[in-house]
Structures are given as structure tokens and as C-alpha cells.
Design an enzyme around this catalytic site. Structure first.
Site, PDB file in Angstrom:
ATOM      1  N   HIS A 172       9.096   1.500   0.570  1.00  8.78           N
ATOM      2  CA  HIS A 172       8.775   0.790  -0.680  1.00  8.78           C
ATOM      3  C   HIS A 172      10.025   0.079  -1.221  1.00  8.78           C
ATOM      4  CE1 HIS A 172       5.581   4.111  -1.313  1.00  8.78           C
ATOM      5  NE2 HIS A 172       4.903   2.995  -1.144  1.00  8.78           N
ATOM      6  N   LYS A 232      -8.110  11.554  -8.058  1.00 10.94           N
ATOM      7  CA  LYS A 232      -7.265  12.022  -6.951  1.00 10.94           C
ATOM      8  C   LYS A 232      -6.182  12.911  -7.527  1.00 10.94           C
ATOM      9  CE  LYS A 232      -6.838   9.215  -2.793  1.00 10.94           C
ATOM     10  NZ  LYS A 232      -6.146   8.068  -2.226  1.00 10.94           N
ATOM     11  N   ARG A 279       2.617  -2.452   7.424  1.00  9.07           N
ATOM     12  CA  ARG A 279       3.366  -1.763   8.482  1.00  9.07           C
ATOM     13  C   ARG A 279       2.792  -2.115   9.845  1.00  9.07           C
ATOM     14  NH1 ARG A 279       2.516   3.545   5.016  1.00  9.07           N
ATOM     15  NH2 ARG A 279       0.523   2.475   5.079  1.00  9.07           N
ATOM     16  N   SER A 316       3.812   7.636   2.212  1.00  8.37           N
ATOM     17  CA  SER A 316       3.967   8.746   1.259  1.00  8.37           C
ATOM     18  C   SER A 316       3.166   9.952   1.755  1.00  8.37           C
ATOM     19  CB  SER A 316       3.479   8.341  -0.126  1.00  8.37           C
ATOM     20  OG  SER A 316       4.173   7.202  -0.573  1.00  8.37           O
TER      21      SER A 316
END
Ligand code: PNS
Length: 164
Positions: free
Chosen positions: A17, A41, A94, A132
Site C-alpha cells: 500500500h 466484517k 498485483r 493484508s
């Protein structure tokens, strides 16, 4: 004055990040790092903790050619981006596997608000496998995350998992 939103969960922020933020700074005058408040969440770090962590690590970015601001938002990202009078949304990509989801989100966001562009930046090779989610999983299972997150995040993870 070009303003971008860099949205995400940042639970926790990784070096991947930070690399996107550093390079994004070359393109925009201001980047708002916007933490998504997810109502259903259960994150590892609370929104306040994630905000604190980001504010702690952002000064470590060496070449900061733009203003950086940390904020949080709930609900639709595109609505938040309009409220913030942003010109663009920045996302890191990515692998090809990120592409499909990102494309869907981009097209949906564009349909809601065509004036806001989504700008993609390729993740640095060194962090192209870092997420993460994996950082948390590997750390929880006793693996090393050194070099993948800032040292202060490692420290916070240690505390968090110690407390349980
Ligand atoms: O770090 P993440 O989890 O990959 O970030 C995903 C994020 C926050 C960009 C995405 O979940 C999002 O935009 N959520 C806000 C809700 C929303 O706008 N949904 C519609 C997307 S088209």
C-alpha cells in the site's frame, strides 16, 4: 489541483500500500487514504486503530510530493469520492487475479459517476504477492512478515495477537 482517493480496508496497511501511495503522489496533488468501514466484517484492527497506524507510518514515505490525508467512509465509494470532490480513485493491481474484480468495480463506479476516473498502478514486484489477509494469516500461524509491513505494524500485530 488533482485529488485522488485511495480506498481500501487497510487491515493492516502493508508496504505494498505504501509503495502505491508513494508512487501515486507523483500523479496527484492530494491523496485521501480512505478506510472502508465495513458494517458486517470483523476486522483485526478497529477503524481508529487503522487510522492511527496509517498516520504513524505515512511520514516514513520518503519522497512525498503531495498532501496525504487519512479518512474513513461508509457505504458507496463513488458517493464518497464525489463528496470529496475527487478527480480519481487509485487502486493497486498485483496479479491478473485482481483484474477481474477491479474491472467490475471500475465499470460500476464509472456508470454511477463517469467524471471520476479509476487509475490503476501495478504493485511493486517485491510486494506483488502481499495482501493484508495473507499477512494476518501468516503472522497468526507463526510465520514472518518482516519487510512486508512497516515495523510499527509488526509491533501492533504482536500486541494484538498477544491479547488475543
Ligand atoms: O482493500 P480492499 O478490501 O480491496 O478495498 C475494497 C474497496 C474498499 C475498494 C471496495 O470494497 C469498495 O469500494 N467498497 C465500498 C462499497 C462500494 O462502493 N461498493 C460498490 C463497488 S462498485
Amino acid at each position: 489541483m488533482r485529488r485522488a482517493i485511495y480506498p481500501g480496508s487497510f487491515d493492516p496497511v502493508t508496504n505494498g500500500h505504501l509503495d502505491i501511495i508513494e508512487r501515486g503522489c507523483k500523479l496527484f496533488d492530494e491523496i485521501i487514504i480512505a478506510i472502508l468501514v465495513h458494517p458486517d466484517k470483523q476486522p483485526l484492527f478497529t477503524v481508529n486503530e487503522r487510522r492511527e497506524i496509517l498516520e504513524e507510518v505515512l511520514p516514513e514515505i520518503k519522497s512525498r510530493d503531495c498532501a496525504l490525508r487519512v479518512d474513513s467512509f461508509q457505504g458507496l465509494l463513488i458517493k464518497y469520492a464525489v463528496e470529496q470532490q475527487a478527480d480519481a480513485i487509485v487502486r493497486g493491481i498485483r496479479a491478473i487475479s485482481d483484474y477481474e474484480y477491479e474491472l467490475q468495480m471500475t465499470l460500476m463506479n464509472r456508470r454511477q459517476e463517469p467524471r471520476i476516473e479509476t487509475v490503476f498502478m501495478m504493485a511493486a514486484e517485491a510486494y506483488s504477492y502481499v495482501s493484508s489477509r495473507l499477512v494476518k494469516e501468516v503472522y497468526d500461524l507463526g510465520g514472518t512478515i518482516e519487510g512486508l509491513v512497516p515495523p510499527s505494524v509488526e509491533e501492533r500485530m504482536r500486541e494484538k495477537f498477544r491479547k488475543g
